[in-house]
Write a protein that holds these residues in place. Structure first.
Motif, mmCIF file in Angstrom:
data_model
loop_
_atom_site.group_PDB
_atom_site.id
_atom_site.type_symbol
_atom_site.label_atom_id
_atom_site.label_comp_id
_atom_site.label_asym_id
_atom_site.label_seq_id
_atom_site.Cartn_x
_atom_site.Cartn_y
_atom_site.Cartn_z
ATOM 1 N N PRO A 54 -60.946 26.912 34.946
ATOM 2 C CA PRO A 54 -59.760 26.570 35.829
ATOM 3 C C PRO A 54 -60.264 25.514 36.815
ATOM 4 C CG PRO A 54 -59.540 28.865 35.438
ATOM 5 C CD PRO A 54 -60.915 28.436 35.036
ATOM 6 N N HIS A 55 -59.179 24.885 37.340
ATOM 7 C CA HIS A 55 -59.245 24.007 38.673
ATOM 8 C C HIS A 55 -58.273 24.536 39.516
ATOM 9 C CE1 HIS A 55 -60.095 20.326 41.148
ATOM 10 N NE2 HIS A 55 -58.922 20.443 41.159
ATOM 11 N N VAL A 56 -58.791 25.383 40.662
ATOM 12 C CA VAL A 56 -57.861 26.012 41.364
ATOM 13 C C VAL A 56 -57.546 25.326 42.500
ATOM 14 C CG1 VAL A 56 -57.016 28.143 42.389
ATOM 15 C CG2 VAL A 56 -58.456 28.195 40.134
ATOM 16 N N THR A 57 -56.375 25.034 42.988
ATOM 17 C CA THR A 57 -56.173 24.606 44.058
ATOM 18 C C THR A 57 -54.866 25.322 44.995
ATOM 19 O OG1 THR A 57 -54.383 22.920 43.155
ATOM 20 C CG2 THR A 57 -56.539 22.083 43.726
ATOM 21 N N ARG A 58 -54.899 25.219 46.354
ATOM 22 C CA ARG A 58 -53.802 25.858 47.394
ATOM 23 C C ARG A 58 -52.416 25.424 46.751
ATOM 24 N NH1 ARG A 58 -56.332 25.797 53.158
ATOM 25 N NH2 ARG A 58 -58.049 27.072 52.849
ATOM 26 N N ALA A 59 -52.251 24.224 46.492
ATOM 27 C CA ALA A 59 -51.006 23.759 46.097
ATOM 28 C C ALA A 59 -51.047 22.919 44.763
ATOM 29 C CB ALA A 59 -50.283 22.867 47.065
ATOM 30 N N PRO A 60 -50.223 22.802 43.821
ATOM 31 C CA PRO A 60 -50.344 22.067 42.670
ATOM 32 C C PRO A 60 -50.684 20.598 42.775
ATOM 33 C CG PRO A 60 -48.599 23.902 42.382
ATOM 34 C CD PRO A 60 -48.915 23.823 43.713
ATOM 35 N N THR A 61 -51.760 20.125 41.955
ATOM 36 C CA THR A 61 -51.848 18.596 42.110
ATOM 37 C C THR A 61 -51.971 18.292 40.686
ATOM 38 O OG1 THR A 61 -54.345 19.071 41.661
ATOM 39 C CG2 THR A 61 -53.452 18.811 44.020
ATOM 40 N N LEU A 63 -54.045 17.061 38.848
ATOM 41 C CA LEU A 63 -55.333 17.727 38.246
ATOM 42 C C LEU A 63 -55.257 18.992 37.793
ATOM 43 C CD1 LEU A 63 -58.070 16.823 37.018
ATOM 44 C CD2 LEU A 63 -59.011 17.165 39.157
ATOM 45 N N SER A 64 -54.850 19.863 38.758
ATOM 46 C CA SER A 64 -54.731 21.249 38.655
ATOM 47 C C SER A 64 -53.640 21.350 37.593
ATOM 48 C CB SER A 64 -54.717 21.973 40.151
ATOM 49 O OG SER A 64 -53.145 21.814 40.547
ATOM 50 N N ARG A 65 -52.571 20.955 37.407
ATOM 51 C CA ARG A 65 -51.625 21.034 36.471
ATOM 52 C C ARG A 65 -52.352 20.848 35.157
ATOM 53 N NH1 ARG A 65 -46.613 17.451 38.285
ATOM 54 N NH2 ARG A 65 -45.717 18.536 36.238
ATOM 55 N N LEU A 66 -52.831 19.577 34.843
ATOM 56 C CA LEU A 66 -53.530 19.064 33.705
ATOM 57 C C LEU A 66 -54.487 20.171 33.352
ATOM 58 C CD1 LEU A 66 -54.051 15.504 34.577
ATOM 59 C CD2 LEU A 66 -52.607 16.202 32.649
ATOM 60 N N THR A 67 -54.970 20.630 34.283
ATOM 61 C CA THR A 67 -56.425 21.682 33.741
ATOM 62 C C THR A 67 -55.583 22.982 33.549
ATOM 63 O OG1 THR A 67 -57.818 20.548 35.520
ATOM 64 C CG2 THR A 67 -58.351 23.094 34.689
ATOM 65 N N ALA A 68 -54.483 23.386 34.053
ATOM 66 C CA ALA A 68 -54.000 24.611 33.627
ATOM 67 C C ALA A 68 -53.438 24.600 32.399
ATOM 68 C CB ALA A 68 -52.994 25.022 34.635
ATOM 69 N N LEU A 69 -52.938 23.338 31.820
ATOM 70 C CA LEU A 69 -52.611 23.056 30.170
ATOM 71 C C LEU A 69 -53.898 22.978 29.643
ATOM 72 C CD1 LEU A 69 -49.845 20.562 31.218
ATOM 73 C CD2 LEU A 69 -49.610 22.897 30.336
ATOM 74 N N ALA A 366 -42.162 14.658 32.639
ATOM 75 C CA ALA A 366 -42.223 13.338 33.200
ATOM 76 C C ALA A 366 -43.181 12.862 34.044
ATOM 77 C CB ALA A 366 -40.816 13.027 33.091
ATOM 78 N N ASP A 367 -43.087 13.778 35.174
ATOM 79 C CA ASP A 367 -43.833 13.306 36.311
ATOM 80 C C ASP A 367 -45.438 13.406 36.100
ATOM 81 O OD1 ASP A 367 -43.807 16.048 36.386
ATOM 82 O OD2 ASP A 367 -44.496 16.095 38.690
ATOM 83 N N LEU A 368 -45.818 14.452 35.369
ATOM 84 C CA LEU A 368 -47.130 14.634 34.891
ATOM 85 C C LEU A 368 -47.695 13.470 33.977
ATOM 86 C CD1 LEU A 368 -49.572 16.209 35.590
ATOM 87 C CD2 LEU A 368 -49.204 17.720 33.544
ATOM 88 N N TRP A 369 -46.556 13.175 32.954
ATOM 89 C CA TRP A 369 -46.977 12.274 31.891
ATOM 90 C C TRP A 369 -47.234 10.636 32.650
ATOM 91 C CZ3 TRP A 369 -49.266 11.648 27.698
ATOM 92 C CH2 TRP A 369 -49.144 10.609 26.929
ATOM 93 N N ALA A 370 -46.444 10.501 33.638
ATOM 94 C CA ALA A 370 -46.483 9.213 34.645
ATOM 95 C C ALA A 370 -47.579 9.131 35.228
ATOM 96 C CB ALA A 370 -45.096 9.196 35.335
ATOM 97 N N ALA A 371 -48.262 10.351 35.707
ATOM 98 C CA ALA A 371 -49.463 10.443 36.538
ATOM 99 C C ALA A 371 -50.647 9.962 35.628
ATOM 100 C CB ALA A 371 -49.652 11.638 37.123
ATOM 101 N N ILE A 372 -50.634 10.004 34.647
ATOM 102 C CA ILE A 372 -51.992 9.749 33.702
ATOM 103 C C ILE A 372 -51.568 8.398 32.947
ATOM 104 C CG2 ILE A 372 -52.670 11.701 33.620
ATOM 105 C CD1 ILE A 372 -51.813 12.535 30.887
#
Length: 386
Positions: A54-61, A63-69, A366-372
């Motif tokens: 995992p890529h753990v962060t204090r607040a979701p980013t 990259l951390s959301r992508l890693t969690a998936l 949608a926001d995560l897909w837009a981020a990449i």
């Protein structure tokens, strides 16, 4: 009869390209997988052992959301296709950095997963591979059903397909530029990394993998490591040298790995130094590709000329292009700039890209897909110009 519109050429046979080829074949596509090397996983995906964690962060980013998936997606792919001990092994990693703690993880030889994807896709009869075929440019095709042609440096056509996906890591840069994308729309950077490793002839050098400035793997056994590497190894690395493109194994990089290990695990550093002095230290070096914002590029390529022309219209000067209204180059896609997260992100991103290429709903926020989205840097340039 095979639908000619469901024929894709995928350029690059590392983690990204093999994952995409398998995902498309699973959806019924016919795929040509093309690489300049004599076989798959010969670039950064040839890493002897990598860490899936995992890529753990204090607040979701993003990259951390992508890693969690991505982590559970890759873990499921490994469990379904690669036997433990022949390409990966489950473990826990001791993090000493900002995400301090002990986290579930896996040690993975990326080439094993790449080969498993290719083998499964070939068994369907819908995948063909072409090795020793360096693609220099992408040009319009010569028939109604071959929208794009892949040419070598001499102008010879290597393949034609209605759909092309560029997955060649830093090699993607020149190919994407060949279809008219401006340099500032493609802020891709080489990042060279060197791993230090050696045969493990006794017990593990630590209780488990350790990570801070680099990853220390005190023990990894894999029946597929030979003949290039011993079947049982320890490793430290990799370094992270921005802008470097060489693949030489250098003592300066070994020293950086040793210094990092000294701060992380002194006893392991003693073993590293002893092995080095005895002339038994090995090394591996390759070049990864990272974007300016450290996120992958995944999706349909923008049509820069069409977007700029639209922005030049007086009534569109306040237009802020986004994912749904950006002009796209028909049939051109990319998955690249995975950086040091190829193991984590390749499978999940490839599955989403295959959905988009197939005209299906992309299973991502949608926001995560837009981020990449590969167009995101073009959006920023367009907004600045406005």
């Amino acid at each position: 009869m095979t639908d000619p519109q469901r024929h894709a050429a995928v350029v690059g046979a590392g983690l990204a390209g093999a994952a995409l080829a398998q995902a498309l074949v699973a959806r019924g596509w016919r795929v040509e997988l093309i690489d300049a090397a004599p076989g798959p996983a010969r670039g950064a995906s040839a890493l002897p052992v990598g860490m899936l964690s995992p890529h753990v962060t204090r607040a979701p980013t993003p990259l951390s959301r992508l890693t969690a998936l991505g982590v559970p997606t890759t873990r499921a792919e490994l469990a379904a296709r690669v036997p433990q001990g022949a390409g990966w092994q489950a473990c826990e990693v001791h993090n000493h950095g900002h995400d301090r703690g002990v986290w579930p993880a896996a040690l993975v030889r990326p080439g094993a997963l790449v080969q498993a994807w290719i083998t499964e896709a070939e068994a369907s009869g819908r995948l063909t591979t072409r090795w020793n075929s360096p693609v220099a440019r992408i040009c319009p095709g010569t028939s109604a059903h071959s929208g794009w042609a892949l040419q070598d440096a001499a102008g010879q056509t290597l393949a034609q397909a209605s759909v092309v996906a560029v997955t060649g890591a830093i090699g993607s840069l020149s190919l994407l530029a060949s279809v008219g994308l401006p340099p500032d729309w493609l802020p891709l950077r080489p990042v060279q990394g060197q791993m230090s490793l050696a045969a493990l002839d006794g017990p593990a050098l630590a209780d488990g993998p350790q990570r801070d400035n680099g990853v220390f793997v005190p023990s990894y056994q894999d029946s597929g490591l030979g003949p290039q590497w011993p079947a049982s190894i320890w490793s430290m690395g990799s370094t992270y040298e921005r802008g470097a493109t060489h693949t030489d194994v250098r003592d300066t990089a070994h020293q950086r790995n040793l210094d990092s290990l000294r701060a992380l695990h002194p006893a392991g550093a003693d073993a590293f130094e002893h092995t080095w002095r005895a002339g038994r230290l090995l090394g591996w070096a390759q070049v990864r590709c990272a974007s300016l914002d450290r996120l992958p590029l995944c999706g349909a390529l923008p049509d820069a000329a069409a977007l700029q022309a639209e922005r030049a219209r007086p009534e569109r000067r306040r237009w802020r292009p986004g994912p749904t209204d950006t002009p796209r180059l028909p049939g051109l896609f990319t998955l690249c700039a995975l950086g040091s997260r190829g193991l984590t992100l390749a499978a999940w991103c490839a599955q989403r890209l295959a959905e988009q290429m197939d005209g299906a709903e992309v299973q991502a926020d949608a926001d995560l897909w837009a981020a990449i989205d590969p167009a995101r840097f073009g959006w920023r340039q367009s907004r600045r110009a406005g």
